[in-house]
Design a protein around this motif. Structure first.
Motif, PDB file in Angstrom:
ATOM      1  N   PHE A   1      -9.065  -8.020  -8.500  1.00  0.00           N
ATOM      2  CA  PHE A   1      -8.274  -9.185  -8.141  1.00  0.00           C
ATOM      3  C   PHE A   1      -8.959 -10.005  -7.045  1.00  0.00           C
ATOM      4  CE2 PHE A   1      -4.360 -10.736  -5.824  1.00  0.00           C
ATOM      5  CZ  PHE A   1      -3.912 -11.596  -6.805  1.00  0.00           C
ATOM      6  N   LYS A   2      -9.784  -9.332  -6.302  1.00  0.00           N
ATOM      7  CA  LYS A   2     -10.443  -9.986  -5.158  1.00  0.00           C
ATOM      8  C   LYS A   2     -11.588 -10.869  -5.635  1.00  0.00           C
ATOM      9  CE  LYS A   2     -13.047  -8.877  -0.937  1.00  0.00           C
ATOM     10  NZ  LYS A   2     -13.280  -7.870   0.118  1.00  0.00           N
ATOM     11  N   VAL A   3     -11.544 -12.133  -5.245  1.00  0.00           N
ATOM     12  CA  VAL A   3     -12.571 -13.041  -5.744  1.00  0.00           C
ATOM     13  C   VAL A   3     -13.651 -13.353  -4.717  1.00  0.00           C
ATOM     14  CG1 VAL A   3     -10.990 -14.128  -7.355  1.00  0.00           C
ATOM     15  CG2 VAL A   3     -11.282 -15.101  -5.084  1.00  0.00           C
TER      16      VAL A   3
ATOM     17  N   ASP B   1      -5.174   1.953  -7.898  1.00  0.00           N
ATOM     18  CA  ASP B   1      -4.681   0.815  -7.120  1.00  0.00           C
ATOM     19  C   ASP B   1      -5.855   0.066  -6.494  1.00  0.00           C
ATOM     20  OD1 ASP B   1      -2.026   1.275  -7.652  1.00  0.00           O
ATOM     21  OD2 ASP B   1      -1.694   2.490  -5.863  1.00  0.00           O
ATOM     22  N   ILE B   2      -6.754   0.833  -5.939  1.00  0.00           N
ATOM     23  CA  ILE B   2      -7.903   0.231  -5.269  1.00  0.00           C
ATOM     24  C   ILE B   2      -8.757  -0.541  -6.261  1.00  0.00           C
ATOM     25  CG2 ILE B   2     -10.032   0.737  -4.011  1.00  0.00           C
ATOM     26  CD1 ILE B   2      -8.570   3.180  -2.838  1.00  0.00           C
ATOM     27  N   GLN B   3      -8.986   0.087  -7.385  1.00  0.00           N
ATOM     28  CA  GLN B   3      -9.811  -0.525  -8.413  1.00  0.00           C
ATOM     29  C   GLN B   3      -9.179  -1.830  -8.907  1.00  0.00           C
ATOM     30  OE1 GLN B   3     -10.446   2.248 -11.573  1.00  0.00           O
ATOM     31  NE2 GLN B   3     -12.267   1.209 -12.359  1.00  0.00           N
ATOM     32  N   PHE B   4      -7.883  -1.773  -9.106  1.00  0.00           N
ATOM     33  CA  PHE B   4      -7.191  -2.962  -9.584  1.00  0.00           C
ATOM     34  C   PHE B   4      -7.276  -4.091  -8.568  1.00  0.00           C
ATOM     35  CE2 PHE B   4      -3.622  -5.759 -10.254  1.00  0.00           C
ATOM     36  CZ  PHE B   4      -3.655  -5.960 -11.626  1.00  0.00           C
ATOM     37  N   THR B   5      -7.094  -3.729  -7.313  1.00  0.00           N
ATOM     38  CA  THR B   5      -7.150  -4.738  -6.259  1.00  0.00           C
ATOM     39  C   THR B   5      -8.539  -5.356  -6.169  1.00  0.00           C
ATOM     40  OG1 THR B   5      -5.514  -3.424  -5.062  1.00  0.00           O
ATOM     41  CG2 THR B   5      -6.615  -5.178  -3.837  1.00  0.00           C
TER      42      THR B   5
ATOM     43  N   SER C   1      -3.383 -17.532  -9.017  1.00  0.00           N
ATOM     44  CA  SER C   1      -2.932 -17.561 -10.404  1.00  0.00           C
ATOM     45  C   SER C   1      -2.934 -16.163 -11.033  1.00  0.00           C
ATOM     46  CB  SER C   1      -3.821 -18.493 -11.227  1.00  0.00           C
ATOM     47  OG  SER C   1      -5.144 -18.011 -11.222  1.00  0.00           O
ATOM     48  N   GLU C   2      -3.549 -15.232 -10.334  1.00  0.00           N
ATOM     49  CA  GLU C   2      -3.610 -13.877 -10.877  1.00  0.00           C
ATOM     50  C   GLU C   2      -2.442 -13.008 -10.427  1.00  0.00           C
ATOM     51  OE1 GLU C   2      -5.657 -12.212 -12.993  1.00  0.00           O
ATOM     52  OE2 GLU C   2      -6.403 -14.214 -13.478  1.00  0.00           O
ATOM     53  N   ILE C   3      -1.580 -13.593  -9.598  1.00  0.00           N
ATOM     54  CA  ILE C   3      -0.563 -12.736  -8.994  1.00  0.00           C
ATOM     55  C   ILE C   3       0.379 -12.147 -10.037  1.00  0.00           C
ATOM     56  CG2 ILE C   3       1.566 -13.952  -8.379  1.00  0.00           C
ATOM     57  CD1 ILE C   3       1.062 -13.246  -5.520  1.00  0.00           C
ATOM     58  N   TRP C   4       0.576 -12.875 -11.068  1.00  0.00           N
ATOM     59  CA  TRP C   4       1.477 -12.378 -12.107  1.00  0.00           C
ATOM     60  C   TRP C   4       0.940 -11.089 -12.738  1.00  0.00           C
ATOM     61  CZ3 TRP C   4       5.980 -11.652 -13.803  1.00  0.00           C
ATOM     62  CH2 TRP C   4       6.227 -11.290 -15.129  1.00  0.00           C
ATOM     63  N   SER C   5      -0.368 -10.956 -12.730  1.00  0.00           N
ATOM     64  CA  SER C   5      -0.935  -9.737 -13.329  1.00  0.00           C
ATOM     65  C   SER C   5      -0.575  -8.492 -12.519  1.00  0.00           C
ATOM     66  CB  SER C   5      -2.456  -9.863 -13.474  1.00  0.00           C
ATOM     67  OG  SER C   5      -3.052 -10.062 -12.222  1.00  0.00           O
TER      68      SER C   5
ATOM     69  N   GLU D   1       2.798  -0.841  -9.499  1.00  0.00           N
ATOM     70  CA  GLU D   1       2.679  -0.244  -8.157  1.00  0.00           C
ATOM     71  C   GLU D   1       2.250  -1.288  -7.132  1.00  0.00           C
ATOM     72  OE1 GLU D   1       1.204   0.841 -10.839  1.00  0.00           O
ATOM     73  OE2 GLU D   1       1.798   2.925 -11.195  1.00  0.00           O
ATOM     74  N   ARG D   2       1.313  -2.138  -7.563  1.00  0.00           N
ATOM     75  CA  ARG D   2       0.835  -3.162  -6.650  1.00  0.00           C
ATOM     76  C   ARG D   2       1.885  -4.266  -6.441  1.00  0.00           C
ATOM     77  NH1 ARG D   2      -3.089  -3.166  -3.265  1.00  0.00           N
ATOM     78  NH2 ARG D   2      -1.419  -1.785  -2.633  1.00  0.00           N
TER      79      ARG D   2
END
Lengths: 242, 242
Positions: free
Chosen positions: B30-32, B23-27, B112-116, B123-124
């Motif tokens: 996503f963080k720009v 989860d952390i890695q995925f987030t 625009s990444e929220i769909w991912s 989980e996210r």
DNA sequence: CGGATCATTGAAGTCCCTCAAGTCCTGTGG
DNA sequence: CCACAGGACTTGAGGGACTTCAATGATCCG
């Protein structure tokens, strides 16, 4: 005889987001039955974690909270197409109670299956989140009403919104729609006393802005009423349906 | 120097849902970026569709709506860990504006990444929905406050909630926490006039229930204050973090 | 025909609002 | 270093929007 999702009458109304065949099919799988209840029936209790979630098919209801001092806050009115129990489904606990105001029929879903929305059908999960966001948006508007509008403005705002929603759901015929609530319900929704609500409704009627009696709401000039209520947007937001 | 998600200081606080490594890695992916703003900076505007979403890392802010008549309703206060812009992310339009009250630093995400989230990381996505549900829950409580509580009860309720939240975030030291708002902010949040808010705060101070001055809030007896505010639950709800 | 529920109306009271000053503090510029 | 302006907080006074109390109609129903 349960309604099948692929012939769900709700999706006729255009405020509802289009669903593709797979979405419908998936939702159908998730639906475990249909429930018909009489007016006054409690559907969910605040603090509870019901195993069942609903979508209102026919009829109307309301969400409310009870305070320790016995007062009641009506959080929102329930119209056909509303999803009921999202908080229980996600957080495991409802923040308000829900009861039927009229006879209602509801699609019943299984709470424990909600995770499969996210796991197997991200489009449907997105719709769920969308609904939550719509609700949050609406509650924000309501908050601004209770906090910043006068009684006259509040009631005009509320009736305007109801009417806009009613139009979007094809519930308005000849300028009138069924509005089967009690004055006490609206008073509790807007934080007003019953007496003052009654007098304000009478004033709106005298001004020819809104006529509500015998469970029927008639609004001759929606724009005028909306202006009194400081409501700027008369477009109903499109939203998904579960 | 941007904070890395895997060493995010927020997750120390125990109200936040545990996250696993993935989860952390995925987030993190996503963080720009990270954003630092001064007090008073607008972050999002009502009706807009910002390309950026935020999580508050440090500092505090507030969400508000402006009415056509110029009055302001503060919808909620923003604390560290709060996610900002969900409505824009999901519905494409904010229902309120957001601005920083103190200096803030925020994690920036790409709308625009929220769909991912939904597509790749259910989980996210679930956490996102959870946040929306928490917000809805909270707004319902606030609604009940504006509608059904007296000014004294409202302010006691609000300060109690703030303090509970502060405790959960380790912001309380020696019975006091930073509370960097103006009396006008609280007045606008509770639908009260500045004058009456001021007088009610003075009354609470005289009763030894709450001392708020110079941006510091001190509550000697939280249970007593909560009782005045008709607040029954002093447990902070656990919630996810994005 | 009672009893219950909801709507309506009148009267009195109060909580909170608006108006209006005045204090305290901070920052700024002469 | 002091005058002054601006912003937040205080405090007093008066008025009004809304509440509470109380009673009466209207309708429905067993």
């Amino acid at each position: 005889m349960a309604t099948r999702c692929d012939s769900c009458p709700l999706r006729q109304a255009e405020i509802f987001e289009k669903m593709n065949g797979e979405d419908i099919q998936f939702t159908q799988r998730f639906k475990v039955g249909e429930l018909s209840v009489d007016p006054g029936t409690p559907l969910l209790m605040e603090g509870s974690n019901s195993p069942q979630l609903f979508t209102a098919l026919h009829g109307m209801g309301l969400r409310y909270k009870l305070l320790p001092n016995g007062r009641r806050q009506v959080v929102s009115l329930i119209f056909p197409g509303d999803f009921i129990g999202l908080q229980a489904g996600i957080m495991g606990e409802m923040g308000h109670s829900v009861e039927a105001t009229t006879k209602m029929t509801l699609c019943v879903f299984d709470r424990s299956e909600i995770w499969s929305f996210f796991k197997e059908r991200p489009e449907r999960a997105f719709s769920l989140t969308w609904l939550a966001a719509v609700e949050e948006h609406f509650l924000g508007d309501t908050l601004a009403t209770l906090g910043q509008r006068t009684a006259m403005q509040s009631i005009a705002w509320a009736l305007s919104r109801v009417f806009v929603r009613g139009q979007a759901l094809d519930m308005v015929h000849n300028g009138a729609m069924k509005f089967p609530y009690k004055q006490q319900d609206i008073a509790d929704a807007l934080g007003l006393s019953l007496v003052h609500t009654n007098k304000t409704l009478a004033a709106l009627k005298a001004k020819q802005l809104a006529h509500w009696s015998d469970g029927t709401l008639r609004i001759p000039d929606l724009e005028a009423l909306a202006e009194v209520g400081l409501l700027d947007n008369l477009e109903p937001a499109t939203r998904p349906i579960i």
